[in-house]
Design an enzyme around this catalytic site. Sequence first.
Site, short mmCIF file in Angstrom:
data_model
loop_
_atom_site.label_atom_id
_atom_site.label_comp_id
_atom_site.label_asym_id
_atom_site.label_seq_id
_atom_site.Cartn_x
_atom_site.Cartn_y
_atom_site.Cartn_z
CD GLU A 169 1.73 4.40 -5.51
OE1 GLU A 169 0.78 4.39 -4.72
OE2 GLU A 169 2.89 4.12 -5.16
CG ASN A 212 6.99 6.68 -9.50
OD1 ASN A 212 7.82 5.97 -10.06
ND2 ASN A 212 6.82 6.67 -8.18
CG HIS A 248 8.13 -1.35 -4.26
ND1 HIS A 248 9.16 -0.95 -3.43
CD2 HIS A 248 7.46 -0.23 -4.59
CE1 HIS A 248 9.10 0.37 -3.26
NE2 HIS A 248 8.09 0.84 -3.96
CD GLU A 277 8.41 4.39 -5.12
OE1 GLU A 277 7.89 3.55 -4.38
OE2 GLU A 277 7.83 5.41 -5.52
CG ASP A 279 11.80 -2.41 -1.95
OD1 ASP A 279 11.02 -2.77 -2.86
OD2 ASP A 279 11.40 -1.88 -0.89
O1 9MR Z 1 8.62 4.27 2.11
C1 9MR Z 1 7.50 5.07 2.37
C2 9MR Z 1 7.02 4.82 3.80
O2 9MR Z 1 7.98 5.34 4.71
C3 9MR Z 1 5.69 5.48 4.03
O3 9MR Z 1 5.21 5.10 5.30
C4 9MR Z 1 4.73 5.05 2.95
C5 9MR Z 1 3.39 5.73 3.18
O4 9MR Z 1 2.56 5.65 2.09
O5 9MR Z 1 5.24 5.40 1.68
C6 9MR Z 1 6.41 4.69 1.40
O6 9MR Z 1 6.85 4.99 0.08
C7 9MR Z 1 5.95 4.64 -0.97
C8 9MR Z 1 6.19 5.61 -2.09
O7 9MR Z 1 6.04 6.92 -1.63
C9 9MR Z 1 5.27 5.33 -3.25
N1 9MR Z 1 5.33 3.96 -3.68
C10 9MR Z 1 5.23 2.96 -2.67
C11 9MR Z 1 6.23 3.24 -1.55
C12 9MR Z 1 6.21 2.12 -0.53
O8 9MR Z 1 4.99 2.07 0.14
#
Ligand code: 9MR
Length: 466
Positions: A169, A212, A248, A277, A279
């Site tokens: 990101e 990513n 997402h 990722e 969903d």
């Molecule tokens: O799913 C993850 C969640 O449990 C955490 O609280 C969050 C914190 O930043 O990160 C989520 O996963 C993220 C991933 O690492 C990167 N892309 C976005 C995902 C959803 O927020």
Amino acid sequence: MLMPRNRAGARPRALPRRAAQAFASALLAAATVTALSHSAAAADTLGSAAAGKGRYFGTAVAASHLGESAYAATLDREFSAVTPENEMKWDATEPTRNTFSFGAADQIVSHAQSKGMKIRGHTLVWHSQLPSWVSGLSATDLRTAMNNHITQVMQHYKGKIYAWDVVNEAYQDGSSGARRSSPFQDKLGNGFIEEAFRTARTADPDAKLCYNDYNTDGVNAKSNAVYNMVKDFKSRGVPIDCVGFQSHFNSASPVPSDYQANLQRFADLGVDVQITELDIEGSGSAQATSYSNVVKACLAVTRCTGMTVWGITDKYSWRSSGTPLLFDSNYAPKPAYDAVLAALGGSSSGGGDDGGGGDNGGGTGATCTVSFTKTADWNDGYNGQVTVKAGSAPITGWTTTVTFPAGQKVSTLWNGSASWDGSGTVMTVRPTYNGNLAAGASTSFGFTVQKNGNSAVPTVGTCTAS
Ligand code: 9MR
């Protein structure tokens, strides 16, 4: 193929109950024969069906849930790859400078290895979940700390990780195509991504190195910026092997119509692409269709090597209220699961025999749970599906009730045998062929209902197992 399910749009003729029951019995007799003839072949799972297409099918995993038997059973049964959801992030692995803690991530890695699953490493350099000591460093110190972090973490898992999200990101949303402000960007400048990838290649030369990001799933300013970076890296020999598309989605950010074309243009640069990722918020057939489209897009791109959903069950999703995953809170497969399995070319068991000849016991410890899903809806009717899931012990039979709102009439039932209470509103359902379930396994029965002016959904009672 069991009784053809009446999908949206098909309008079954309303039948008087007696006729409907005779009709259903005849069909069920046919269905039983079909099901028995299928029972020797094990059903596909997401992982086995994807393997048939040369892909992996993974999920994000949280170490803290591995001790929950239904969570671990679903993971082990369905998935061929894992991504630690939070455990490999900087705040988890190096909370204090040069003090590394790998305990939670190690748990996931050893679980995955013991099941032969691939592991995606997520993530080495990201502006988020970054301990505050990192943001406080001077440029020189930050460069040393970043390279040390990449090296230590990757060497700890050397040889065990299929692909690493080296940088996550790094670009802004919107039309600028600019880099996002972060300690790395602000202090080290544009070159930090290249430096991170070069360090990563040295630390574990066998791991695939990915960039990513999210909102890069279609062709847009942000994905164009990433595309140009990858093109530049490839032309200058900067090591990069893959690009991850987080995917997402929800109604405000649906699957883009050029999703496949976007994956393909990156693949054409000479990198693998992965859905990392996935969903999709929603429910029912709309959610199922979107999932199916994503899977088909990956399968249509030769260099799309696999897909990962961002969690197993809606219950533990980072956006749980949007019910974005393939299994509901009780681990029952949703219509989206069936759609993904079908898109992967997998065959489902239609519930039923687990294919093994083992003693399914029954008796002590036999429990089950039930959940209801509306699988199709039209003006004056709908189709419902009830998923019956065995608890932590195998079961040899089950019974559950379904109570219908006033006026509604069931015209067809499949994969179950019904008896009715005197008022004609409570249907008690027993298995036809599908009473034997292995621990954690599920089956389902379905029905078509005439609404007769009442659009409410039925309620399922408790499930009793033997
Ligand atoms: O799913 C993850 C969640 O449990 C955490 O609280 C969050 C914190 O930043 O990160 C989520 O996963 C993220 C991933 O690492 C990167 N892309 C976005 C995902 C959803 O927020």
